[in-house]
Design a protein around this motif. Structure first.
Motif, PDB file in Angstrom:
ATOM      1  N   ASP A 271       0.825  -1.210   0.000  1.00 43.49           N
ATOM      2  CA  ASP A 271       0.000   0.000   0.000  1.00 43.49           C
ATOM      3  C   ASP A 271       0.857   1.257   0.000  1.00 43.49           C
ATOM      4  O   ASP A 271       1.927   1.307   0.627  1.00 43.49           O
ATOM      5  N   LEU A 272       0.345   2.281  -0.685  1.00 46.87           N
ATOM      6  CA  LEU A 272       0.851   3.643  -0.548  1.00 46.87           C
ATOM      7  C   LEU A 272      -0.148   4.387   0.321  1.00 46.87           C
ATOM      8  O   LEU A 272      -1.302   4.575  -0.073  1.00 46.87           O
ATOM      9  N   ASN A 273       0.271   4.788   1.502  1.00 42.15           N
ATOM     10  CA  ASN A 273      -0.625   5.414   2.472  1.00 42.15           C
ATOM     11  C   ASN A 273      -0.288   6.878   2.701  1.00 42.15           C
ATOM     12  O   ASN A 273       0.884   7.264   2.676  1.00 42.15           O
ATOM     13  N   SER A 274      -1.321   7.674   2.937  1.00 39.18           N
ATOM     14  CA  SER A 274      -1.173   9.044   3.406  1.00 39.18           C
ATOM     15  C   SER A 274      -1.962   9.200   4.695  1.00 39.18           C
ATOM     16  O   SER A 274      -3.090   8.723   4.788  1.00 39.18           O
ATOM     17  N   GLU A 275      -1.359   9.868   5.652  1.00 42.38           N
ATOM     18  CA  GLU A 275      -2.017  10.121   6.932  1.00 42.38           C
ATOM     19  C   GLU A 275      -2.058  11.632   7.150  1.00 42.38           C
ATOM     20  O   GLU A 275      -1.024  12.309   7.113  1.00 42.38           O
ATOM     21  N   ILE A 276      -3.269  12.178   7.375  1.00 48.27           N
ATOM     22  CA  ILE A 276      -3.457  13.618   7.514  1.00 48.27           C
ATOM     23  C   ILE A 276      -3.690  13.968   8.977  1.00 48.27           C
ATOM     24  O   ILE A 276      -4.552  13.376   9.645  1.00 48.27           O
ATOM     25  N   GLY A 277      -2.910  14.925   9.487  1.00 47.77           N
ATOM     26  CA  GLY A 277      -3.029  15.344  10.865  1.00 47.77           C
ATOM     27  C   GLY A 277      -4.326  16.082  11.136  1.00 47.77           C
ATOM     28  O   GLY A 277      -4.889  16.735  10.245  1.00 47.77           O
ATOM     29  N   ASN A 278      -4.806  15.994  12.368  1.00 50.75           N
ATOM     30  CA  ASN A 278      -6.084  16.633  12.716  1.00 50.75           C
ATOM     31  C   ASN A 278      -5.967  18.151  12.803  1.00 50.75           C
ATOM     32  O   ASN A 278      -6.916  18.884  12.494  1.00 50.75           O
ATOM     33  N   VAL A 279      -4.795  18.660  13.226  1.00 52.64           N
ATOM     34  CA  VAL A 279      -4.525  20.097  13.289  1.00 52.64           C
ATOM     35  C   VAL A 279      -3.045  20.302  12.960  1.00 52.64           C
ATOM     36  O   VAL A 279      -2.308  19.343  12.738  1.00 52.64           O
ATOM     37  N   ASN A 280      -2.621  21.568  12.928  1.00 54.49           N
ATOM     38  CA  ASN A 280      -1.216  21.854  12.647  1.00 54.49           C
ATOM     39  C   ASN A 280      -0.313  21.196  13.680  1.00 54.49           C
ATOM     40  O   ASN A 280       0.694  20.564  13.338  1.00 54.49           O
ATOM     41  N   ASP A 281      -0.654  21.348  14.947  1.00 52.97           N
ATOM     42  CA  ASP A 281       0.067  20.667  16.031  1.00 52.97           C
ATOM     43  C   ASP A 281      -0.613  19.317  16.246  1.00 52.97           C
ATOM     44  O   ASP A 281      -1.302  19.091  17.250  1.00 52.97           O
ATOM     45  N   ALA A 282      -0.412  18.416  15.298  1.00 50.58           N
ATOM     46  CA  ALA A 282      -1.213  17.193  15.207  1.00 50.58           C
ATOM     47  C   ALA A 282      -1.019  16.277  16.414  1.00 50.58           C
ATOM     48  O   ALA A 282       0.106  16.059  16.882  1.00 50.58           O
ATOM     49  N   THR A 283      -2.133  15.748  16.878  1.00 53.55           N
ATOM     50  CA  THR A 283      -2.125  14.748  17.948  1.00 53.55           C
ATOM     51  C   THR A 283      -2.666  13.411  17.468  1.00 53.55           C
ATOM     52  O   THR A 283      -2.566  12.403  18.173  1.00 53.55           O
ATOM     53  N   SER A 284      -3.267  13.394  16.269  1.00 58.12           N
ATOM     54  CA  SER A 284      -3.773  12.161  15.680  1.00 58.12           C
ATOM     55  C   SER A 284      -3.780  12.318  14.164  1.00 58.12           C
ATOM     56  O   SER A 284      -3.741  13.434  13.642  1.00 58.12           O
ATOM     57  N   PHE A 285      -3.856  11.184  13.470  1.00 57.38           N
ATOM     58  CA  PHE A 285      -3.805  11.175  12.016  1.00 57.38           C
ATOM     59  C   PHE A 285      -4.889  10.264  11.451  1.00 57.38           C
ATOM     60  O   PHE A 285      -5.211   9.229  12.046  1.00 57.38           O
ATOM     61  N   SER A 286      -5.439  10.657  10.296  1.00 55.36           N
ATOM     62  CA  SER A 286      -6.440   9.851   9.592  1.00 55.36           C
ATOM     63  C   SER A 286      -5.787   9.180   8.393  1.00 55.36           C
ATOM     64  O   SER A 286      -5.105   9.828   7.591  1.00 55.36           O
ATOM     65  N   LEU A 287      -5.991   7.875   8.264  1.00 55.86           N
ATOM     66  CA  LEU A 287      -5.340   7.070   7.239  1.00 55.86           C
ATOM     67  C   LEU A 287      -6.133   7.071   5.938  1.00 55.86           C
ATOM     68  O   LEU A 287      -7.346   6.878   5.933  1.00 55.86           O
ATOM     69  N   TYR A 288      -5.422   7.277   4.817  1.00 55.32           N
ATOM     70  CA  TYR A 288      -5.994   7.157   3.480  1.00 55.32           C
ATOM     71  C   TYR A 288      -5.055   6.286   2.654  1.00 55.32           C
ATOM     72  O   TYR A 288      -3.860   6.584   2.549  1.00 55.32           O
ATOM     73  N   THR A 289      -5.581   5.201   2.099  1.00 56.57           N
ATOM     74  CA  THR A 289      -4.786   4.350   1.217  1.00 56.57           C
ATOM     75  C   THR A 289      -4.936   4.853  -0.208  1.00 56.57           C
ATOM     76  O   THR A 289      -6.019   4.800  -0.791  1.00 56.57           O
ATOM     77  N   VAL A 290      -3.851   5.367  -0.765  1.00 56.45           N
ATOM     78  CA  VAL A 290      -3.872   5.981  -2.093  1.00 56.45           C
ATOM     79  C   VAL A 290      -3.761   4.929  -3.185  1.00 56.45           C
ATOM     80  O   VAL A 290      -4.397   5.026  -4.228  1.00 56.45           O
ATOM     81  N   ASP A 291      -2.936   3.923  -2.948  1.00 58.94           N
ATOM     82  CA  ASP A 291      -2.716   2.872  -3.949  1.00 58.94           C
ATOM     83  C   ASP A 291      -2.478   1.568  -3.193  1.00 58.94           C
ATOM     84  O   ASP A 291      -1.669   1.508  -2.267  1.00 58.94           O
ATOM     85  N   SER A 292      -3.188   0.525  -3.570  1.00 59.59           N
ATOM     86  CA  SER A 292      -3.060  -0.766  -2.879  1.00 59.59           C
ATOM     87  C   SER A 292      -2.328  -1.803  -3.715  1.00 59.59           C
ATOM     88  O   SER A 292      -2.386  -2.995  -3.432  1.00 59.59           O
ATOM     89  N   ASP A 293      -1.624  -1.349  -4.763  1.00 53.97           N
ATOM     90  CA  ASP A 293      -0.878  -2.276  -5.610  1.00 53.97           C
ATOM     91  C   ASP A 293       0.397  -1.594  -6.085  1.00 53.97           C
ATOM     92  O   ASP A 293       0.591  -1.340  -7.269  1.00 53.97           O
ATOM     93  N   ILE A 294       1.292  -1.253  -5.140  1.00 51.13           N
ATOM     94  CA  ILE A 294       2.510  -0.531  -5.478  1.00 51.13           C
ATOM     95  C   ILE A 294       3.545  -1.467  -6.093  1.00 51.13           C
ATOM     96  O   ILE A 294       3.451  -2.688  -5.984  1.00 51.13           O
TER      97      ILE A 294
END
Length: 268
Positions: A223-246
């Motif tokens: 997988d190619l994953n991206s994780e986006i922080g909740n705020v600038n001073d991030a305390t948690s991240f949300s996972l997004y799988t961009v590509d599942s066949d790298i």
């Protein structure tokens, strides 16, 4: 001369306050400055990880940060053709390196420690004097195997770091994040998986809203994953799988990211 004038037009006129090397002159003539060697010795290690190794400051100068067999060197160019080694610090010969431009046009460089290859350290490079401060800050002291590291700075000048580590004692992989918004905060675990050395080519960028985005390859699941922080001073991240066949081939796979500052889109 005074009687015979040049017939035609001149383009790309440059004035140097130093001697132009033979290689520089040849590349200028061929108009292919992108093929110039930064380090003519060519003995530095592979550019590990996905963190930026070359940046351009607001003043227009180019800087590169390279691991030259345990000597992490800052190189400078004013035109992309001629490069000079400006300063260096000792580092682990097999460790990854990364560099980022701060809002004050100085640079932040990160690397792994000389004595302990699994400790991440950061130093500041002052562009007005072209020197490292020599005052390093320890970012990670876990002692796990350091796979990759990356650094980015936001519009306020704060740094954001992401790196991947592997605990070979428990066979557990981690992606970590840390920043100094507004002071050096705690290390945040972005992602973890047990049973394998899974995370590679970790890179970080800041989107137009100031949110940190950590991207990496999960080679266990391809997988190619991206994780986006909740705020600038991030305390948690949300996972997004961009590509599942790298393309999961060692020394072929890799990740690079950039933000379109007009649309806000993230390019990977």
């Amino acid at each position: 001369n005074a009687t015979d004038y040049f017939t035609g037009k001149l383009d790309d006129v440059r004035i140097y306050n130093r001697t132009v090397t033979q290689e520089e002159a040849k590349k200028l003539y061929e108009l292919v400055p992108d093929s110039v060697n930064i380090d003519d010795a060519s003995d530095f290690q592979a550019l590990l990880g996905a963190g930026g190794q070359i940046v351009r400051t607001n003043s227009g100068n180019l800087y590169a940060f390279l691991n030259d067999s345990g000597n992490c060197e800052v190189w400078k160019s004013i035109d992309g053709v001629g490069w000079q080694s400006m300063d260096s610090t000792g580092c682990n010969s097999n460790g990854p390196v990364a560099i980022a431009v701060k809002s004050d046009d100085n640079l932040s460089v990160v690397y792994s420690d000389t004595l302990n290859s699994n400790i991440v350290e950061m130093d500041e490079y002052v562009t007005s004097t072209d020197t490292l401060t020599g005052t390093s800050v320890q970012i990670s002291t876990s002692g796990f195997v350091l796979e990759d590291l990356s650094i980015a700075t936001d519009s306020a000048g704060y740094f954001h770091l992401a790196w991947a580590e592997f605990d070979d004692n428990t066979s557990t992989s981690y992606v970590y994040y840390r920043n100094n918004v507004p002071t050096l905060g705690s290390t945040i675990t972005v992602q973890t998986i047990a049973g394998s050395d899974a995370y590679f080519d970790t890179t970080i960028t800041i989107d137009i809203n100031g949110l940190p985005i950590v991207s990496y390859l999960d080679v266990t699941n391809s997988d190619l994953n991206s994780e986006i922080g909740n705020v600038n001073d991030a305390t948690s991240f949300s996972l997004y799988t961009v590509d599942s066949d790298i393309n999961n081939t060692t020394d072929v796979r890799g990740v690079s990211t950039a933000v379109n500052t007009e649309t806000g889109d993230l390019w990977m």
